[in-house]
Design a protein around this motif. Structure first.
Motif, PDB file in Angstrom:
ATOM      1  N   LEU A 307     -31.684 -51.859 -28.042  1.00 54.84           N
ATOM      2  CA  LEU A 307     -31.418 -51.715 -29.476  1.00 54.84           C
ATOM      3  C   LEU A 307     -30.305 -50.707 -29.756  1.00 54.84           C
ATOM      4  N   ARG A 308     -29.992 -49.878 -28.774  1.00 55.63           N
ATOM      5  CA  ARG A 308     -28.951 -48.860 -28.942  1.00 55.63           C
ATOM      6  C   ARG A 308     -27.572 -49.350 -28.530  1.00 55.63           C
ATOM      7  N   GLU A 309     -27.482 -50.616 -28.173  1.00 53.80           N
ATOM      8  CA  GLU A 309     -26.211 -51.189 -27.729  1.00 53.80           C
ATOM      9  C   GLU A 309     -25.765 -52.285 -28.692  1.00 53.80           C
ATOM     10  N   PRO A 310     -24.986 -51.946 -29.719  1.00 52.25           N
ATOM     11  CA  PRO A 310     -24.535 -52.955 -30.689  1.00 52.25           C
ATOM     12  C   PRO A 310     -23.810 -54.126 -30.038  1.00 52.25           C
ATOM     13  N   GLU A 311     -23.191 -53.898 -28.871  1.00 50.28           N
ATOM     14  CA  GLU A 311     -22.446 -54.966 -28.214  1.00 50.28           C
ATOM     15  C   GLU A 311     -23.366 -56.073 -27.698  1.00 50.28           C
ATOM     16  N   LEU A 312     -24.671 -55.810 -27.653  1.00 45.54           N
ATOM     17  CA  LEU A 312     -25.626 -56.821 -27.193  1.00 45.54           C
ATOM     18  C   LEU A 312     -26.095 -57.741 -28.317  1.00 45.54           C
ATOM     19  N   LEU A 313     -25.758 -57.401 -29.556  1.00 43.72           N
ATOM     20  CA  LEU A 313     -26.180 -58.221 -30.684  1.00 43.72           C
ATOM     21  C   LEU A 313     -25.579 -59.617 -30.589  1.00 43.72           C
ATOM     22  N   GLU A 314     -26.345 -60.597 -31.038  1.00 41.03           N
ATOM     23  CA  GLU A 314     -25.951 -61.997 -30.902  1.00 41.03           C
ATOM     24  C   GLU A 314     -25.580 -62.611 -32.248  1.00 41.03           C
ATOM     25  N   GLY A 315     -25.036 -63.835 -32.191  1.00 44.23           N
ATOM     26  CA  GLY A 315     -24.671 -64.551 -33.403  1.00 44.23           C
ATOM     27  C   GLY A 315     -23.630 -63.806 -34.205  1.00 44.23           C
ATOM     28  N   LYS A 316     -23.686 -63.964 -35.523  1.00 48.87           N
ATOM     29  CA  LYS A 316     -22.651 -63.342 -36.343  1.00 48.87           C
ATOM     30  C   LYS A 316     -22.792 -61.818 -36.384  1.00 48.87           C
ATOM     31  N   CYS A 317     -23.990 -61.291 -36.100  1.00 48.65           N
ATOM     32  CA  CYS A 317     -24.122 -59.827 -35.996  1.00 48.65           C
ATOM     33  C   CYS A 317     -23.247 -59.298 -34.860  1.00 48.65           C
ATOM     34  N   GLY A 318     -23.155 -60.060 -33.781  1.00 49.12           N
ATOM     35  CA  GLY A 318     -22.398 -59.624 -32.619  1.00 49.12           C
ATOM     36  C   GLY A 318     -20.906 -59.532 -32.851  1.00 49.12           C
ATOM     37  N   ILE A 319     -20.371 -60.333 -33.791  1.00 48.45           N
ATOM     38  CA  ILE A 319     -18.933 -60.315 -34.047  1.00 48.45           C
ATOM     39  C   ILE A 319     -18.574 -59.571 -35.328  1.00 48.45           C
ATOM     40  N   CYS A 320     -19.587 -59.031 -36.003  1.00 49.12           N
ATOM     41  CA  CYS A 320     -19.357 -58.381 -37.298  1.00 49.12           C
ATOM     42  C   CYS A 320     -18.778 -56.985 -37.111  1.00 49.12           C
ATOM     43  N   LYS A 321     -17.752 -56.653 -37.884  1.00 46.51           N
ATOM     44  CA  LYS A 321     -17.129 -55.332 -37.762  1.00 46.51           C
ATOM     45  C   LYS A 321     -18.029 -54.217 -38.297  1.00 46.51           C
ATOM     46  N   PHE A 322     -19.084 -54.591 -39.014  1.00 49.72           N
ATOM     47  CA  PHE A 322     -20.002 -53.597 -39.555  1.00 49.72           C
ATOM     48  C   PHE A 322     -21.246 -53.405 -38.680  1.00 49.72           C
ATOM     49  N   LYS A 323     -21.243 -53.972 -37.491  1.00 51.01           N
ATOM     50  CA  LYS A 323     -22.472 -53.971 -36.697  1.00 51.01           C
ATOM     51  C   LYS A 323     -22.950 -52.576 -36.312  1.00 51.01           C
ATOM     52  N   ARG A 324     -22.059 -51.613 -36.223  1.00 51.37           N
ATOM     53  CA  ARG A 324     -22.483 -50.264 -35.832  1.00 51.37           C
ATOM     54  C   ARG A 324     -23.101 -49.482 -36.985  1.00 51.37           C
ATOM     55  N   ILE A 325     -22.863 -49.888 -38.208  1.00 49.84           N
ATOM     56  CA  ILE A 325     -23.487 -49.200 -39.339  1.00 49.84           C
ATOM     57  C   ILE A 325     -24.554 -50.047 -40.009  1.00 49.84           C
ATOM     58  N   CYS A 326     -24.678 -51.294 -39.612  1.00 46.81           N
ATOM     59  CA  CYS A 326     -25.674 -52.192 -40.184  1.00 46.81           C
ATOM     60  C   CYS A 326     -26.680 -52.615 -39.113  1.00 46.81           C
ATOM     61  N   SER A 327     -26.218 -53.368 -38.140  1.00 44.27           N
ATOM     62  CA  SER A 327     -27.021 -53.892 -37.020  1.00 44.27           C
ATOM     63  C   SER A 327     -27.951 -55.029 -37.417  1.00 44.27           C
ATOM     64  N   GLY A 328     -28.070 -55.320 -38.705  1.00 36.58           N
ATOM     65  CA  GLY A 328     -29.007 -56.358 -39.129  1.00 36.58           C
ATOM     66  C   GLY A 328     -30.438 -55.897 -38.916  1.00 36.58           C
ATOM     67  N   CYS A 329     -31.371 -56.490 -39.636  1.00 41.12           N
ATOM     68  CA  CYS A 329     -32.779 -56.124 -39.466  1.00 41.12           C
ATOM     69  C   CYS A 329     -33.300 -56.766 -38.189  1.00 41.12           C
ATOM     70  N   ARG A 330     -33.607 -55.931 -37.205  1.00 43.12           N
ATOM     71  CA  ARG A 330     -34.076 -56.440 -35.912  1.00 43.12           C
ATOM     72  C   ARG A 330     -35.463 -57.064 -36.027  1.00 43.12           C
ATOM     73  N   ALA A 331     -36.251 -56.598 -36.978  1.00 47.55           N
ATOM     74  CA  ALA A 331     -37.593 -57.165 -37.160  1.00 47.55           C
ATOM     75  C   ALA A 331     -37.518 -58.582 -37.723  1.00 47.55           C
ATOM     76  N   ARG A 332     -36.615 -58.804 -38.693  1.00 46.27           N
ATOM     77  CA  ARG A 332     -36.466 -60.163 -39.237  1.00 46.27           C
ATOM     78  C   ARG A 332     -35.918 -61.110 -38.175  1.00 46.27           C
ATOM     79  N   ALA A 333     -34.980 -60.631 -37.378  1.00 41.52           N
ATOM     80  CA  ALA A 333     -34.432 -61.455 -36.304  1.00 41.52           C
ATOM     81  C   ALA A 333     -35.531 -61.846 -35.321  1.00 41.52           C
ATOM     82  N   PHE A 334     -36.397 -60.896 -34.993  1.00 44.59           N
ATOM     83  CA  PHE A 334     -37.483 -61.163 -34.049  1.00 44.59           C
ATOM     84  C   PHE A 334     -38.487 -62.142 -34.634  1.00 44.59           C
ATOM     85  N   GLU A 335     -38.800 -61.964 -35.918  1.00 47.70           N
ATOM     86  CA  GLU A 335     -39.756 -62.866 -36.583  1.00 47.70           C
ATOM     87  C   GLU A 335     -39.220 -64.284 -36.661  1.00 47.70           C
ATOM     88  N   GLU A 336     -37.931 -64.416 -36.926  1.00 43.17           N
ATOM     89  CA  GLU A 336     -37.328 -65.735 -37.119  1.00 43.17           C
ATOM     90  C   GLU A 336     -37.008 -66.427 -35.806  1.00 43.17           C
TER      91      GLU A 336
END
Length: 365
Positions: A307-336
C-alpha cells in the motif's frame, strides 16, 4: 530514545469492543452484540498494546478508542488514563448517546483530547432512521452539549449516502452552530451491513464528485476544519484548485494529514480481537497483536508495504498523476475487485497518460 519510524504511524483506530447500543444500517460490521465478547482484548493485553506504541513508534500515534461503542466497555476510562500517563494522545469515537454530564466529566478527567460524535442527519427523522434508534439524535446532541460544558473538544462525523445528501449544507451549518472543532464527512464504503444498502444508498461517481466539490466550497469559508474520509479524490480536487485549508494550531496533531487514502500508510485499525487491518473498512488481515507487536506488523507486513508503493496501483489509478496524493480508496477497490491495488471504482476523473506525478507534499491541508 526510539528511532524515528521510516513510515510514521499517525492514527491507530482500536476497536475497544464490538458491542454497541445501536444497530446502524451502514455499520461496517455484520454482527453487533449488546454485550462485550470473551474475545475482546483484556485490560492487561490493552496496556501491553499501549506500551508497544511507546516503545516502537516515534513520533507516537494518536490512539482512537472506537467500536462498536467504546463507552459500553466498563474499563474504557482506565485504558484512556493509562494511555494518557504514557503520553499517548487519546481520542474517543462514539455515537454520543451514552454521554451524560457525569460521563462527560470522566472523559475530561481521563485525558481524552478530542471526541468524535456521529451525526448522520441534521434532524431527528433522518439521523434516527439511519441509526435505528428513536431518540438517538437528541441524545447525541445532548452528549455534545455536555462535552462543551466540560471543555472537551469534539468533531462531528457524518456518513453521507443518498438518504441524507440533501442535508449536506444543513449538517455543515449545524456543526458550526454546535461549536465543533472539525467536520469529517465520510463517504459510504459498502462493507458489513453497508453491503445491504449499497444499491439503494451508495452515491454514484457523479454524486460523489459533486459532493466533494460542495464540501470544498464550505472549506473555503475558513470557519471549520473539514476533512473528508474515505474520499481520497478530495485531495485531487484541492490540488486542481490550488487551494489550502487554514491551520489550527490547537488541534495540529489531528489535522496534519496530507493525502487521500491513508490505509496502511498513515493509519491502521486494530480489532477487538487484536487483528490488524490497513483500515476499518479494508478486511485484509496484516497480523495480530496477540502474536506479535504492532511495530513488527507495521514495519514488515507485505500488505502494508504494498500500500506504500503508488507505482503498484492498477488501472487508471496507476497512470493518474494524482496517485501520490489520492491513491483511490483501497477499501472500495478491494470490495469491488477483490484486489486492494485495483483502481478506485467510484472515481469520475479520467487521467491522461503522463509521467508527471504530484508528491504528497504538493498540497497540505
Amino acid at each position: 530514545m526510539v528511532p524515528k519510524n521510516k513510515n510514521p504511524l499517525s492514527l491507530v483506530f482500536w476497536e475497544a469492543t464490538a458491542a454497541c447500543n445501536l444497530e446502524c444500517v451502514h455499520c461496517r460490521r455484520l454482527e453487533v452484540g449488546k454485550e462485550m465478547s470473551s474475545k475482546d482484548l483484556s485490560f492487561q493485553e490493552t496496556c501491553q498494546f499501549i506500551d508497544s506504541l511507546v516503545q516502537e513508534f516515534n513520533p507516537r500515534p494518536v490512539l482512537v478508542l472506537s467500536g462498536g461503542e467504546p463507552l459500553v466497555r466498563p474499563d474504557i476510562f482506565d485504558i484512556a488514563r493509562y494511555a494518557y500517563q504514557k503520553d499517548i494522545p487519546v481520542a474517543l469515537a462514539t455515537n454520543g448517546t451514552m454521554i451524560d454530564l457525569p460521563l462527560a466529566k470522566e472523559i475530561a478527567s481521563a485525558g481524552v483530547r478530542r471526541v468524535s460524535i456521529s451525526l448522520d442527519g441534521s434532524n431527528r427523522d433522518t439521523h434516527d432512521r439511519f441509526r435505528k434508534m428513536p431518540g438517538s439524535f437528541d441524545k447525541a446532541i445532548q452528549g455534545i452539549l455536555h462535552l462543551v460544558d466540560v471543555g472537551v473538544p469534539f468533531q462531528v462525523n457524518t456518513t453521507f449516502t443518498r438518504h441524507n445528501l440533501h442535508e449536506l449544507e444543513a449538517i455543515y451549518r449545524l456543526t458550526l452552530k454546535l461549536g465543533a472543532a472539525a467536520l469529517h464527512p465520510f463517504l459510504l464504503v459498502p462493507v458489513g451491513c453497508g453491503m445491504e444498502i449499497k444499491e439503494e444508498f451508495q452515491l454514484t461517481s457523479e454524486e460523489y464528485e459533486q459532493t466533494l466539490l460542495k464540501i470544498h466550497e464550505f472549506s473555503r469559508e475558513g470557519k471549520l476544519h473539514i476533512r473528508p474520509v474515505c474520499a481520497p479524490h478530495y485531495f485531487r480536487i484541492l490540488a486542481e484548485k490550488r487551494s489550502s485549508l487554514p491551520k489550527r494550531k490547537d488541534t495540529e496533531k489531528f489535522n496534519h494529514m496530507t493525502k487521500g487514502c491513508l490505509a496502511g500508510t498513515g493509519i491502521c485499525f486494530v480489532s477487538h480481537k487484536g487483528e490488524v487491518f490497513p483500515c476499518g473498512y479494508l478486511p485484509a488481515v496484516c497480523g495480530n497483536i496477540r502474536e506479535e507487536s504492532l511495530g513488527n506488523i507495521w514495519g514488515n507486513s507485505s500488505i502494508f508495504n504494498s500500500l506504500r508503493e503508488p507505482e503498484l496501483l492498477e488501472g487508471k489509478c496507476g497512470i493518474c498523476k494524482f496517485k501520490r496524493i489520492c491513491s483511490g480508496c483501497r477499501a472500495r477497490a478491494f470490495e469491488e475487485e477483490g484486489d486492494l491495488l485495483a483502481e478506485e471504482p467510484n472515481c469520475l476523473y479520467e487521467p491522461e497518460v503522463s509521467n508527471l506525478s504530484y508528491s504528497n507534499e504538493t498540497h497540505k491541508d
